[in-house]
Design a protein around this motif. Sequence first.
Motif, mmCIF file in Angstrom:
data_model
loop_
_atom_site.group_PDB
_atom_site.id
_atom_site.type_symbol
_atom_site.label_atom_id
_atom_site.label_comp_id
_atom_site.label_asym_id
_atom_site.label_seq_id
_atom_site.Cartn_x
_atom_site.Cartn_y
_atom_site.Cartn_z
ATOM 1 N N ASN A 294 32.498 40.127 25.699
ATOM 2 C CA ASN A 294 33.867 39.979 26.192
ATOM 3 C C ASN A 294 34.023 40.470 27.646
ATOM 4 O OD1 ASN A 294 36.677 39.384 25.641
ATOM 5 N ND2 ASN A 294 37.016 41.592 25.572
ATOM 6 N N SER A 295 33.356 41.570 27.979
ATOM 7 C CA SER A 295 33.482 42.136 29.338
ATOM 8 C C SER A 295 32.996 41.130 30.372
ATOM 9 C CB SER A 295 32.645 43.404 29.478
ATOM 10 O OG SER A 295 33.030 44.325 28.515
ATOM 11 N N LYS A 296 31.895 40.460 30.046
ATOM 12 C CA LYS A 296 31.327 39.493 30.994
ATOM 13 C C LYS A 296 32.279 38.296 31.109
ATOM 14 C CE LYS A 296 27.027 37.440 32.441
ATOM 15 N NZ LYS A 296 27.072 36.013 32.098
ATOM 16 N N TRP A 297 32.795 37.861 29.969
ATOM 17 C CA TRP A 297 33.732 36.726 30.003
ATOM 18 C C TRP A 297 34.924 37.075 30.904
ATOM 19 C CZ3 TRP A 297 38.688 35.159 29.411
ATOM 20 C CH2 TRP A 297 38.900 33.773 29.319
ATOM 21 N N ASN A 298 35.434 38.298 30.740
ATOM 22 C CA ASN A 298 36.579 38.721 31.556
ATOM 23 C C ASN A 298 36.242 38.763 33.035
ATOM 24 O OD1 ASN A 298 38.883 39.160 29.970
ATOM 25 N ND2 ASN A 298 37.885 40.911 29.033
ATOM 26 N N ALA A 299 35.057 39.317 33.347
ATOM 27 C CA ALA A 299 34.659 39.425 34.754
ATOM 28 C C ALA A 299 34.533 38.041 35.384
ATOM 29 C CB ALA A 299 33.331 40.176 34.847
ATOM 30 N N GLU A 300 34.067 37.075 34.596
ATOM 31 C CA GLU A 300 33.850 35.725 35.144
ATOM 32 C C GLU A 300 35.108 34.859 35.109
ATOM 33 O OE1 GLU A 300 30.637 34.341 32.736
ATOM 34 O OE2 GLU A 300 29.121 35.371 33.919
ATOM 35 N N ASN A 301 36.143 35.338 34.436
ATOM 36 C CA ASN A 301 37.333 34.489 34.257
ATOM 37 C C ASN A 301 38.627 35.181 34.678
ATOM 38 O OD1 ASN A 301 36.368 31.920 32.692
ATOM 39 N ND2 ASN A 301 35.253 33.641 31.811
ATOM 40 N N LYS A 302 38.492 36.086 35.642
ATOM 41 C CA LYS A 302 39.665 36.867 36.089
ATOM 42 C C LYS A 302 40.858 35.982 36.420
ATOM 43 C CE LYS A 302 38.390 41.234 37.814
ATOM 44 N NZ LYS A 302 38.224 42.279 37.634
ATOM 45 N N ASN A 303 40.608 34.933 37.187
ATOM 46 C CA ASN A 303 41.721 34.081 37.617
ATOM 47 C C ASN A 303 41.770 32.756 36.881
ATOM 48 O OD1 ASN A 303 42.481 36.005 39.572
ATOM 49 N ND2 ASN A 303 40.727 35.346 40.811
ATOM 50 N N ILE B 5 29.738 56.651 26.707
ATOM 51 C CA ILE B 5 29.602 58.101 26.917
ATOM 52 C C ILE B 5 28.158 58.528 26.618
ATOM 53 C CG2 ILE B 5 30.415 60.390 26.161
ATOM 54 C CD1 ILE B 5 33.101 58.798 25.410
ATOM 55 N N GLU B 6 27.584 57.936 25.589
ATOM 56 C CA GLU B 6 26.180 58.268 25.236
ATOM 57 C C GLU B 6 25.224 57.829 26.340
ATOM 58 O OE1 GLU B 6 26.306 57.870 20.352
ATOM 59 O OE2 GLU B 6 26.015 56.073 21.559
ATOM 60 N N GLY B 7 25.637 56.829 27.128
ATOM 61 C CA GLY B 7 24.765 56.313 28.182
ATOM 62 C C GLY B 7 23.906 55.173 27.696
ATOM 63 N N THR B 8 24.291 54.556 26.577
ATOM 64 C CA THR B 8 23.463 53.476 26.014
ATOM 65 C C THR B 8 24.117 52.104 26.186
ATOM 66 O OG1 THR B 8 24.488 53.802 23.844
ATOM 67 C CG2 THR B 8 22.435 54.976 24.260
ATOM 68 N N TYR B 9 25.263 52.052 26.857
ATOM 69 C CA TYR B 9 25.952 50.762 27.008
ATOM 70 C C TYR B 9 25.390 50.016 28.218
ATOM 71 C CZ TYR B 9 29.848 47.575 26.155
ATOM 72 O OH TYR B 9 30.601 46.479 25.830
ATOM 73 N N HIS B 10 25.656 48.716 28.248
ATOM 74 C CA HIS B 10 25.078 47.888 29.311
ATOM 75 C C HIS B 10 25.678 48.197 30.689
ATOM 76 C CE1 HIS B 10 22.668 44.594 30.643
ATOM 77 N NE2 HIS B 10 23.691 44.032 31.241
ATOM 78 N N ILE B 11 26.963 48.583 30.713
ATOM 79 C CA ILE B 11 27.553 49.003 31.988
ATOM 80 C C ILE B 11 28.136 50.401 31.794
ATOM 81 C CG2 ILE B 11 28.156 46.873 33.207
ATOM 82 C CD1 ILE B 11 30.876 47.034 31.737
ATOM 83 N N MET B 12 28.122 51.170 32.855
ATOM 84 C CA MET B 12 28.660 52.515 32.744
ATOM 85 C C MET B 12 29.397 52.911 34.011
ATOM 86 S SD MET B 12 25.846 54.309 30.423
ATOM 87 C CE MET B 12 24.596 53.385 31.126
ATOM 88 N N PRO B 13 30.569 53.530 33.867
ATOM 89 C CA PRO B 13 31.278 53.957 35.071
ATOM 90 C C PRO B 13 30.556 55.137 35.724
ATOM 91 C CG PRO B 13 32.439 54.691 33.084
ATOM 92 C CD PRO B 13 31.273 53.885 32.626
#
Length: 381
Positions: A311-320, A88-96
């Motif tokens: 963790n987000s990157k791990w999830n994105a790379e290991n979906k299946n 929300i602050e806009g300081t995270y590596h990814i943002m919706p």
Amino acid sequence: MASAASRRCILRSLHLFFRRPWSVLTGKLDQNYMSSFTSAYAIMNDEHGDPRKVLSGRNITLSAKLKDDEVLVKMLMAPINPADINMIEGTYHIMPKLPAIGGNEGVGEVLEVGPAVKCLSPGDWVIPADPGWGTWRTHAVAPFRELQKIDNKIPVLSAATIAVNPCTAYRMLKDFVHLKPGDAVIQNSANSAVGQNVIQIARQWKIKTINIIRDRPDKDSLVKYLKDLGATHVVTEEFTRLPEMRDLIKTLETPPKLALNGVGGKSATELIRHIGQKGVMVTYGGMAKQPVTIPIGALIFKEVSAVGFWNSKWNAENKNNPAKEKMLEELCEMIKDCKLMPPKSDLLPLTKYQEAVASAMEGYKGQKKVFVMDDNMVLFP
Ligand SMILES: NC(=O)c1ccc[n+]([C@@H]2O[C@H](COP(=O)([O-])OP(=O)(O)OC[C@H]3O[C@@H](n4cnc5c(N)ncnc54)[C@H](OP(=O)(O)O)[C@@H]3O)[C@@H](O)[C@H]2O)c1
């Protein structure tokens, strides 16, 4: 005789089961219910900035009819994690994209599925498959691909908080160093949600943990709490700088092979000082907002390495990847056996988002702030 913790766990599980809606227990759903969920209440931001200022609670419109691949979900619970605040602050590596609905983690119950959805049914519980999905809302209509089914026999609080911290702890213990029973891991911010999961998972795998916390007036009760979870040793940041810390390390079969750093700054430097030859420090958080400094001798002579985990990157790379399914199954089994408890939580309705977010931003006070979407859901006896 069952311990107090396991009695509490059993009571919670029973209570949650009997509190589940009649429709889910019988498998019968009111065919007309769709019309009552054409709108949802959501906590949103139109711009990035201080979450205490930019968030607002509002009604949003949901499509009245599901597309073939869509699912109608009633959100049950969603925590406030540090990454939600940073997003929300806009300081995270990814943002919706803005406007955005807050919250990355949470659990919902599937109410209806479109005709092409074969992998989910009404009554199933789901968690977001990707970060930035927006869990701080009462209902959602989303393509099934954005959701991951999760065991609905675990307590709802555990399901709402499984995706980030337990998975982070699990992966960090598994993916960087080969740990065998009797080996040791050292970590800072051991009382954090990640830290508590590290302690409990390590205990299941017979790995010793040396846990570092910041000093506080109620230190003794925190030490007892972490030891009850399975911590081998709990020490303060100050203690790590004393010669006694070296004596403590010498009592281990071998010095820690793995260090887990959620803080940065001096605290991370101390971790490096106490790991063994060719040890690995995994940084997953930077709560002190200070860079990591590694003594040159540790790099050259001790051959330590420092890496990061997200963790987000791990999830994105290991979906299946079947490893993801296996991890969730293993964690759910630990939860069912009352071997993996969620962090102590302060449960609030979504409408109290201002109070909840302000309190979460003041810092961790030993309790996670968690939104409960249904005011009638009584969670603990
Ligand atoms: N990389 C990843 O995939 C990943 C996944 C999950 C979490 N994280 C990150 O991990 C960190 C912890 O998350 P969480 O949900 O476990 O947090 P949490 O439960 O809210 O706990 C926060 C922890 O940080 C400590 N802390 C706060 N300010 C500090 C400071 N200035 N210096 C030292 N310690 C401080 C707190 O200690 P006190 O009790 O002493 O205040 C507490 O132990 C966050 O940075 C989060 O974004 C990263």
